[in-house]
Design a protein around this motif. Structure first.
Motif, mmCIF file in Angstrom:
data_model
loop_
_atom_site.group_PDB
_atom_site.id
_atom_site.type_symbol
_atom_site.label_atom_id
_atom_site.label_comp_id
_atom_site.label_asym_id
_atom_site.label_seq_id
_atom_site.Cartn_x
_atom_site.Cartn_y
_atom_site.Cartn_z
ATOM 1 N N SER A 76 81.748 33.247 44.395
ATOM 2 C CA SER A 76 82.064 34.567 44.947
ATOM 3 C C SER A 76 82.138 34.571 46.468
ATOM 4 N N VAL A 77 82.847 35.583 46.977
ATOM 5 C CA VAL A 77 82.965 35.818 48.412
ATOM 6 C C VAL A 77 82.310 37.146 48.750
ATOM 7 N N SER A 78 81.439 37.134 49.768
ATOM 8 C CA SER A 78 80.794 38.352 50.247
ATOM 9 C C SER A 78 80.999 38.444 51.751
ATOM 10 N N ILE A 79 81.558 39.582 52.193
ATOM 11 C CA ILE A 79 81.844 39.794 53.614
ATOM 12 C C ILE A 79 80.956 40.928 54.106
ATOM 13 N N GLY A 80 79.838 40.588 54.760
ATOM 14 C CA GLY A 80 78.900 41.596 55.224
ATOM 15 C C GLY A 80 78.213 42.298 54.066
ATOM 16 N N ASN A 81 77.499 43.373 54.394
ATOM 17 C CA ASN A 81 76.836 44.195 53.371
ATOM 18 C C ASN A 81 76.579 45.583 53.946
ATOM 19 N N GLU A 98 91.419 30.458 47.544
ATOM 20 C CA GLU A 98 91.139 30.549 46.115
ATOM 21 C C GLU A 98 89.699 31.016 45.911
ATOM 22 N N VAL A 99 89.527 31.966 44.991
ATOM 23 C CA VAL A 99 88.207 32.533 44.719
ATOM 24 C C VAL A 99 87.958 32.473 43.221
ATOM 25 N N GLY A 100 86.834 31.886 42.826
ATOM 26 C CA GLY A 100 86.536 31.739 41.408
ATOM 27 C C GLY A 100 85.641 32.807 40.831
ATOM 28 N N GLY A 101 85.191 33.753 41.661
ATOM 29 C CA GLY A 101 84.285 34.791 41.181
ATOM 30 C C GLY A 101 84.615 36.148 41.764
ATOM 31 N N ALA A 102 83.572 36.864 42.181
ATOM 32 C CA ALA A 102 83.721 38.231 42.689
ATOM 33 C C ALA A 102 84.112 38.238 44.160
ATOM 34 N N TRP A 103 84.554 39.411 44.607
ATOM 35 C CA TRP A 103 84.915 39.644 46.016
ATOM 36 C C TRP A 103 84.263 40.953 46.438
ATOM 37 N N THR A 104 83.434 40.906 47.500
ATOM 38 C CA THR A 104 82.750 42.112 47.962
ATOM 39 C C THR A 104 82.833 42.219 49.472
ATOM 40 N N ARG A 105 83.334 43.343 49.948
ATOM 41 C CA ARG A 105 83.286 43.632 51.385
ATOM 42 C C ARG A 105 82.262 44.728 51.602
ATOM 43 N N GLY A 106 81.329 44.516 52.526
ATOM 44 C CA GLY A 106 80.247 45.465 52.752
ATOM 45 C C GLY A 106 80.713 46.780 53.337
#
Length: 198
Positions: A76-81, A98-106
């Motif tokens: 997963s990719v997480s950008i801030g929170n 390429e992303v194999g899981g979730a994507w979250t931008r804070g």
């Protein structure tokens, strides 16, 4: 990431482990004097890969010029929170992540994904994955691709692309009442788009 030597992702001394991340490495990017950079020079040394990518208070720049995939994230990719402002910046339309899981931008002010006209390819092997880009600030995707015959992607809050939107076999499921804005072409190659009325 420490950035102790320079900005090059592929310099071992820039990492606390003194080793360049591989597909089994969880990467955290905090604020640093030297923000990490993935470009043709770094990719010539080693392909940029990791397991999960967490950009807390730092910034990751992808400048393009790389043959093939610029960055492959197995998970997963997480950008801030909610209290930290991370930045993921794409500087060229030839960039592919390429992303194999979730994507979250804070939700914290300053959390940004700058798409640069590049492509995000979601390649989950199986299961459900949440895509949470938020709907204010820098949040839109350039081109976006959803892959995986046994994968589903649950969209939270809304989704906007400035480029093309493609589903390859996967199941795409927006939450009730959200808006999907597509700036380019919509292509469904054997996938499932399940939309609920607002």
């Amino acid at each position: 990431w420490t950035g102790s030597v320079d900005r090059n992702w592929s310099t071992p001394g820039n990492w606390s482990s003194n080793a360049v991340p591989n597909i089994n490495t969880d990467v955290t990017i905090p604020s640093a004097t030297n923000n990490p950079l993935i470009d043709a020079a770094s990719a010539a040394l080693a392909a940029a890969t990791c397991r999960n990518l967490n950009i807390t208070t730092g910034r990751l720049d992808l400048a393009g010029g790389v043959a093939g995939v610029d960055l492959a994230v197995k998970g997963s990719v997480s950008i801030g929170n909610g209290s930290q402002a991370g930045v993921l910046s794409v500087g060229n339309a030839d960039v592919t992540i390429e992303v194999g899981g979730a994507w979250t931008r804070g939700t914290f002010a300053g959390c940004s994904f700058i798409n640069g006209g590049g492509t995000i390819s979601f390649n989950s092997v199986s299961g459900a994955n949440s895509i949470t880009p938020q709907t204010s600030g820098n949040y839109s995707f350039g081109n976006i691709i959803f892959n995986g015959a046994t994968s589903s992607y649950n969209i939270v809050g809304g989704l906007t692309t400035t480029g093309d939107f493609t589903i390859n076999n996967a199941t795409f499921t927006p939450a009730n009442g959200i808006t999907i804005n597509i700036g380019g072409n919509f292509t469904n190659n054997g996938g499932t788009y399940t939309a609920s009325p607002s």
